[in-house]
Design a protein around this motif. Structure first.
Motif, PDB file in Angstrom:
ATOM      1  N   CYS A   5      54.734  41.791  18.666  1.00  0.00           N
ATOM      2  CA  CYS A   5      54.685  40.495  18.685  1.00  0.00           C
ATOM      3  C   CYS A   5      53.245  40.086  18.240  1.00  0.00           C
ATOM      4  N   ILE A   6      52.060  40.947  18.447  1.00  0.00           N
ATOM      5  CA  ILE A   6      50.919  40.572  18.132  1.00  0.00           C
ATOM      6  C   ILE A   6      50.680  40.382  16.811  1.00  0.00           C
ATOM      7  N   TRP A   7      51.641  41.331  15.778  1.00  0.00           N
ATOM      8  CA  TRP A   7      51.409  41.129  14.375  1.00  0.00           C
ATOM      9  C   TRP A   7      52.083  39.775  13.642  1.00  0.00           C
ATOM     10  N   GLY A   8      52.978  39.420  14.627  1.00  0.00           N
ATOM     11  CA  GLY A   8      53.896  38.218  14.043  1.00  0.00           C
ATOM     12  C   GLY A   8      53.438  37.029  14.770  1.00  0.00           C
ATOM     13  N   ARG A   9      52.369  36.979  15.379  1.00  0.00           N
ATOM     14  CA  ARG A   9      51.960  35.708  16.274  1.00  0.00           C
ATOM     15  C   ARG A   9      51.578  34.579  15.284  1.00  0.00           C
ATOM     16  N   LEU A  26      45.928  47.738  24.932  1.00  0.00           N
ATOM     17  CA  LEU A  26      47.224  47.647  24.307  1.00  0.00           C
ATOM     18  C   LEU A  26      47.540  46.229  24.485  1.00  0.00           C
ATOM     19  N   LEU A  27      47.321  45.308  23.423  1.00  0.00           N
ATOM     20  CA  LEU A  27      47.430  44.041  23.378  1.00  0.00           C
ATOM     21  C   LEU A  27      48.936  43.489  23.144  1.00  0.00           C
ATOM     22  N   LEU A  62      53.190  26.077  18.608  1.00  0.00           N
ATOM     23  CA  LEU A  62      52.843  25.590  19.901  1.00  0.00           C
ATOM     24  C   LEU A  62      51.272  25.735  20.127  1.00  0.00           C
ATOM     25  N   PRO A  63      50.590  24.861  20.819  1.00  0.00           N
ATOM     26  CA  PRO A  63      49.329  25.247  21.239  1.00  0.00           C
ATOM     27  C   PRO A  63      48.727  26.784  21.832  1.00  0.00           C
ATOM     28  N   GLU A  64      49.691  27.319  22.736  1.00  0.00           N
ATOM     29  CA  GLU A  64      49.358  28.738  23.074  1.00  0.00           C
ATOM     30  C   GLU A  64      49.558  29.653  22.087  1.00  0.00           C
ATOM     31  N   VAL A  65      50.565  29.290  21.151  1.00  0.00           N
ATOM     32  CA  VAL A  65      50.682  30.213  19.994  1.00  0.00           C
ATOM     33  C   VAL A  65      49.522  30.269  19.028  1.00  0.00           C
ATOM     34  N   ARG A  66      48.917  28.961  18.682  1.00  0.00           N
ATOM     35  CA  ARG A  66      47.720  29.156  18.194  1.00  0.00           C
ATOM     36  C   ARG A  66      46.698  29.578  18.448  1.00  0.00           C
ATOM     37  N   THR A  67      46.306  29.427  19.997  1.00  0.00           N
ATOM     38  CA  THR A  67      45.210  30.071  20.520  1.00  0.00           C
ATOM     39  C   THR A  67      45.258  31.538  20.469  1.00  0.00           C
ATOM     40  N   GLU A  68      46.434  32.140  20.934  1.00  0.00           N
ATOM     41  CA  GLU A  68      46.975  33.312  20.626  1.00  0.00           C
ATOM     42  C   GLU A  68      46.640  34.135  19.077  1.00  0.00           C
ATOM     43  N   ALA A  69      47.125  33.405  18.329  1.00  0.00           N
ATOM     44  CA  ALA A  69      47.215  33.705  16.634  1.00  0.00           C
ATOM     45  C   ALA A  69      45.673  33.554  16.552  1.00  0.00           C
ATOM     46  N   THR A  70      44.652  32.859  17.016  1.00  0.00           N
ATOM     47  CA  THR A  70      43.273  32.761  16.788  1.00  0.00           C
ATOM     48  C   THR A  70      42.640  33.930  17.319  1.00  0.00           C
ATOM     49  N   ALA A  71      42.946  34.166  18.433  1.00  0.00           N
ATOM     50  CA  ALA A  71      42.446  35.365  19.361  1.00  0.00           C
ATOM     51  C   ALA A  71      42.681  36.431  18.479  1.00  0.00           C
ATOM     52  N   ILE A  72      43.902  36.713  17.976  1.00  0.00           N
ATOM     53  CA  ILE A  72      44.047  37.998  17.421  1.00  0.00           C
ATOM     54  C   ILE A  72      43.442  37.919  16.019  1.00  0.00           C
ATOM     55  N   LYS A  73      43.277  37.033  15.211  1.00  0.00           N
ATOM     56  CA  LYS A  73      42.515  37.010  14.047  1.00  0.00           C
ATOM     57  C   LYS A  73      41.011  37.432  14.466  1.00  0.00           C
ATOM     58  N   ASN A  74      40.545  36.829  15.445  1.00  0.00           N
ATOM     59  CA  ASN A  74      39.017  36.950  16.001  1.00  0.00           C
ATOM     60  C   ASN A  74      38.954  38.719  16.382  1.00  0.00           C
ATOM     61  N   ILE A  75      39.909  39.126  16.949  1.00  0.00           N
ATOM     62  CA  ILE A  75      39.975  40.634  17.621  1.00  0.00           C
ATOM     63  C   ILE A  75      40.046  41.574  16.136  1.00  0.00           C
ATOM     64  N   ILE A  76      40.923  41.223  15.356  1.00  0.00           N
ATOM     65  CA  ILE A  76      40.938  41.977  14.062  1.00  0.00           C
ATOM     66  C   ILE A  76      39.571  42.016  13.177  1.00  0.00           C
ATOM     67  N   TYR A  77      38.909  40.988  13.104  1.00  0.00           N
ATOM     68  CA  TYR A  77      37.751  40.574  12.463  1.00  0.00           C
ATOM     69  C   TYR A  77      36.838  41.480  13.107  1.00  0.00           C
ATOM     70  N   PRO A 110      45.736  38.855  24.026  1.00  0.00           N
ATOM     71  CA  PRO A 110      44.781  38.926  23.106  1.00  0.00           C
ATOM     72  C   PRO A 110      43.845  37.645  23.582  1.00  0.00           C
ATOM     73  N   THR A 111      44.295  36.397  24.027  1.00  0.00           N
ATOM     74  CA  THR A 111      43.225  35.629  24.690  1.00  0.00           C
ATOM     75  C   THR A 111      42.401  35.858  25.612  1.00  0.00           C
ATOM     76  N   ASN A 112      43.122  36.689  26.704  1.00  0.00           N
ATOM     77  CA  ASN A 112      42.253  37.215  27.805  1.00  0.00           C
ATOM     78  C   ASN A 112      41.303  38.232  27.578  1.00  0.00           C
ATOM     79  N   PHE A 113      41.576  38.994  26.284  1.00  0.00           N
ATOM     80  CA  PHE A 113      40.791  39.983  25.859  1.00  0.00           C
ATOM     81  C   PHE A 113      39.660  39.445  25.161  1.00  0.00           C
TER      82      PHE A 113
END
Length: 142
Positions: free
Chosen positions: A2-6, A108-109, A13-28, A132-135
């Protein structure tokens, strides 16, 4: 998985956008800091089951360019996965967690709230399973 597809989930949705941004930041930050992002055959298998061909291709491309490599589930890991499943995790979640443990992962995110809750409630692992947001909020990557 689910992380890869977020980032590709709709509607955004706002929560989805927040998580997607967190994932991008984590990858970077992982790439910039030399941290390892572990993939697994279980994740590849799940990605391969995505019915939308275009979405599957996008997720596969992101996954492949991001991971440092794939680890396999050892026979000991398979036994551990069976134990985790007997403790209440779903089969694929048990495989993901056992793979992370056997690879020596620290985290494990996931965005799967039930998976996180079960891991925390049952105190099943030394691998920290979290959103990922909590991470990001926890400052685990500098």
């Amino acid at each position: 998985t689910c992380i890869w597809g977020r980032s590709f989930d709709r509607p955004p949705l706002p929560e989805v956008r927040t998580e997607a941004t967190a994932i991008k930041n984590i990858i970077y930050k992982c790439k910039a800091g030399g941290h390892i992002i572990i993939g697994s055959p279980s994740v590849s298998l799940e990605i391969g089951k995505i019915s939308n061909a275009a979405k599957r291709a996008d997720i596969e491309a992101l996954y492949r360019k991001t991971i440092s490599g794939e680890t396999v589930l050892t026979p000991e890991g398979e036994t551990r996965a069976q134990y985790l499943e007997a403790q209440g995790l779903g089969e694929i979640d048990a495989e993901h967690l056992a793979t992370a443990e056997s690879a020596g992962a620290d985290f494990l995110l996931t965005v799967d709230v039930d998976f996180i809750r079960k891991c925390n409630t049952l105190n099943l692992t030394i691998v920290q399973v979290m959103n990922p947001t909590n991470f990001i909020k926890g400052g685990y990557l500098k």
